[in-house]
Enzyme design. Structure first.
Site, PDB file in Angstrom:
ATOM      1  CB  SER A 100       5.245  32.799  -9.742  1.00 33.35           C
ATOM      2  OG  SER A 100       6.190  32.001  -9.054  1.00 33.35           O
ATOM      3  CE  LYS A 101      11.680  37.158 -12.161  1.00 34.28           C
ATOM      4  NZ  LYS A 101      12.895  36.374 -12.075  1.00 34.28           N
ATOM      5  NE  ARG A 102       9.192  34.591  -5.606  1.00 34.52           N
ATOM      6  CZ  ARG A 102       8.183  34.421  -4.748  1.00 34.52           C
ATOM      7  NH1 ARG A 102       8.203  33.423  -3.892  1.00 34.52           N
ATOM      8  NH2 ARG A 102       7.174  35.264  -4.750  1.00 34.52           N
ATOM      9  N   GLY A 157       9.760  29.181 -12.155  1.00 33.28           N
ATOM     10  CA  GLY A 157      10.648  28.917 -13.282  1.00 33.28           C
ATOM     11  C   GLY A 157      12.100  28.933 -12.834  1.00 33.28           C
ATOM     12  CG  ASP A 158      13.797  32.604 -11.496  1.00 32.10           C
ATOM     13  OD1 ASP A 158      13.838  32.508 -12.740  1.00 32.10           O
ATOM     14  OD2 ASP A 158      13.575  33.674 -10.901  1.00 32.10           O
TER      15      ASP A 158
END
Ligand code: GLU
Length: 504
Positions: A263-265, A267-268
């Site tokens: 998920s994008k999270r 990546g963050d």
């Protein structure tokens, strides 16, 4: 029959790398079979619509070089390619389904739906959903007298149209990747097909459009597998069963530890991009970094994505787009999820930087260098710098990180490594040599090295003692290409100035 595939994104935000991989597999399949690749924007869910997301998707496809043959912008024989502009078409088929008894009107309010869910939560044997178990207790055209239904419709009462899923049918699907699959129709709920606002849901629109647009093969993520029974029933009910596309449900892209969908999270949290390009959330103005802006070459990004869930069986990892088109086969797409490995992604980019020629790298690196410089960059200088540092560059941003001192006097970050071991002899060496440099007529890597060696010999100092200080004077740190190559490129005046910054 001509192969026709589609990428059908909903414009709801940034494009995840899994989405780009779906585009890529569609695209490779179409190109390999001389077929058409269609971009269709599935924007019927107004509550999830995000301004700018469609243009962003178009930009991402362009950056990746995955150009559609038909799209909302290019047009084509089946225009419009934006579902919000095709409303009337879906109404016709929704009405047909109601007429045939395969769909029905439902008048339940949000409160009534919630109550049904609450009631069912108490009963653990049946799921809390609108289906063959619950529909008879709800307010719909299956449970109410015809006259009441007519009266409600005539009065313009808000309503939806739902599919009537059969209770006991085994639904079969031969998926190009997952193989033979069977679904129990009774486990699916009666999905809404047409919403109260008159918009179709994804389920109705995707089937109608795949049929009308002549889609023969459809690649999409495995997260859509639960929708298969509803879609297959719709193809059957609408009388198009024989035309249903061949499905290929792609494995998920997993977190680096394999623990669930990336998920994008993630990546963050782990410090890598997940979106193809920078995405700015129009509500919060928050920017999420993309592969493009972090310094990936689009061909490397695409090559890396192709290998996330596929290989050609020979161990080859680097493929040009043409090679991908000729080597790609659905049979070799993995059934299981593919773990995303950012280090491996960077490896691909490093490889592409090494095999890209200077002229092309110049165009790619220039915007990154100019962004850091804050003004236009001397292109001739950058052209000379690139071959010197490209082997140290993994991302396009590294052309600045590894080459900034060719364009600007560096900050002496590691000055202490010089001054801590500074002595009379070194001071003497650099002062004398720098004076000699001022009158050096030929300013090349070779002449500089010769002059340096000559002074080392004259002064009886060890070359190793003065090489590192010279590097730090030029670069600011203990890295970079050969010192004489650097001095040759930055020129006489700048070299003498940098030596002078230490010797005074
Ligand atoms: N609109 C769906 C999405 O957002 C498309 C799924 C499909 O390809 O059928 O991914």
């Amino acid at each position: 029959m001509k192969v026709r595939v589609r990428f059908a994104p909903s414009p709801t935000g940034g494009l995840h790398l899994g989405g780009v991989r779906t585009v890529l597999y569609n695209y490779l399949f179409a190109r390999a079979h001389g077929g058409d690749f269609i971009l269709r924007i599935e924007d019927t869910d107004q509550s999830r619509y995000v301004a700018g997301a469609e243009q962003y998707i178009l930009d991402c496809l362009e950056w990746c070089g995955l150009t559609p043959d038909e799209s909302p912008v290019i047009g084509g024989p089946h225009a419009p390619y934006r579902q919000s502009e095709r409303k009337a078409i879906y109404h016709k088929y929704a009405a047909q389904l109601v007429e045939q008894g395969n769909a029905y009107y439902a008048f339940d309010t949000p409160e009534e739906l919630e109550r049904m869910r609450q009631d069912h939560r108490k009963d653990e044997h049946t799921p809390a959903q609108y289906d063959h178990n619950t529909r008879t207790k709800m307010r719909n055209s299956l449970s109410m007298p015809e006259a009441d239904v007519k009266a409600l419709l005539d009065a313009g009462t808000p309503h939806v149209i739902r599919i009537k899923m059969p209770e006991n049918v085994n639904i079969h699907l031969t998926d190009m990747i997952c193989g033979e699959m069977t679904f129990d129709s009774g486990l699916s709920d009666d999905k809404v097909l047409l919403k109260a606002d008159g918009m179709p849901t994804y389920h109705l629109a995707v089937v109608v459009d795949d049929y009308l647009m002549g889609i023969t093969h459809a690649f999409r993520g495995q997260e859509w597998l639960p929708s298969v029974p509803v879609h297959v029933m719709l193809w059957e009910y609408l009388g198009w069963g024989k035309h249903m596309p061949h499905w290929a449900h792609l494995p998920l892209i997993l977190k680096p530890d394999g623990n669930g969908k990336l998920s994008k999270r993630d990546g963050d949290r782990l410090g890598f991009p997940v979106f193809a390009m920078n995405w700015t959330d129009p509500k919060t103005n928050e920017v999420t970094t993309g592969f493009k802006e972090i310094g990936f070459i689009p061909q490397a990004f695409v090559n890396m994505l192709a290998m996330l869930g596929w290989n050609d069986g020979t161990g080859q990892e680097l493929f040009s787009m043409d090679e991908l088109i000729s080597h790609f086969s659905v049979e070799r797409v993995h059934k299981g999820g593919a773990k995303f490995d950012y280090e491996k992604a960077k490896w691909f980019n490093h490889q592409y930087i090494q095999k890209t020629d200077t002229a092309a790298l110049l165009d790619m690196a220039l915007p990154f260098v100019e962004k850091e410089l804050g003004h236009t960059c001397d292109k001739e200088q950058l052209e000379k710098v690139i071959p010197l540092i490209k082997d140290r560059c993994t991302l396009l941003t590294d052309f600045w990180a590894q080459g900034h001192f060719f364009f600007r006097t560096p900050e002496l970050v590691e000055k202490a490594a010089i001054t801590d071991k500074w002595n009379e002899q070194k001071q003497q060496f650099f002062t004398t040599w720098s004076t000699a440099l001022a009158s050096l007529t030929e300013w090349t890597e070779q002449s500089l090295e010769a002059s340096f060696n000559e002074h080392v010999a004259q002064q009886g100092i060890k070359k190793g003692e003065v090489m590192l200080p010279f590097r730090i004077m030029l670069v600011g740190g203990k890295y970079g290409p050969g010192v004489f190559a650097i001095a040759a490129l930055i020129g006489k005046e700048e070299t003498i100035k940098r030596v002078g910054a230490i010797t005074g």
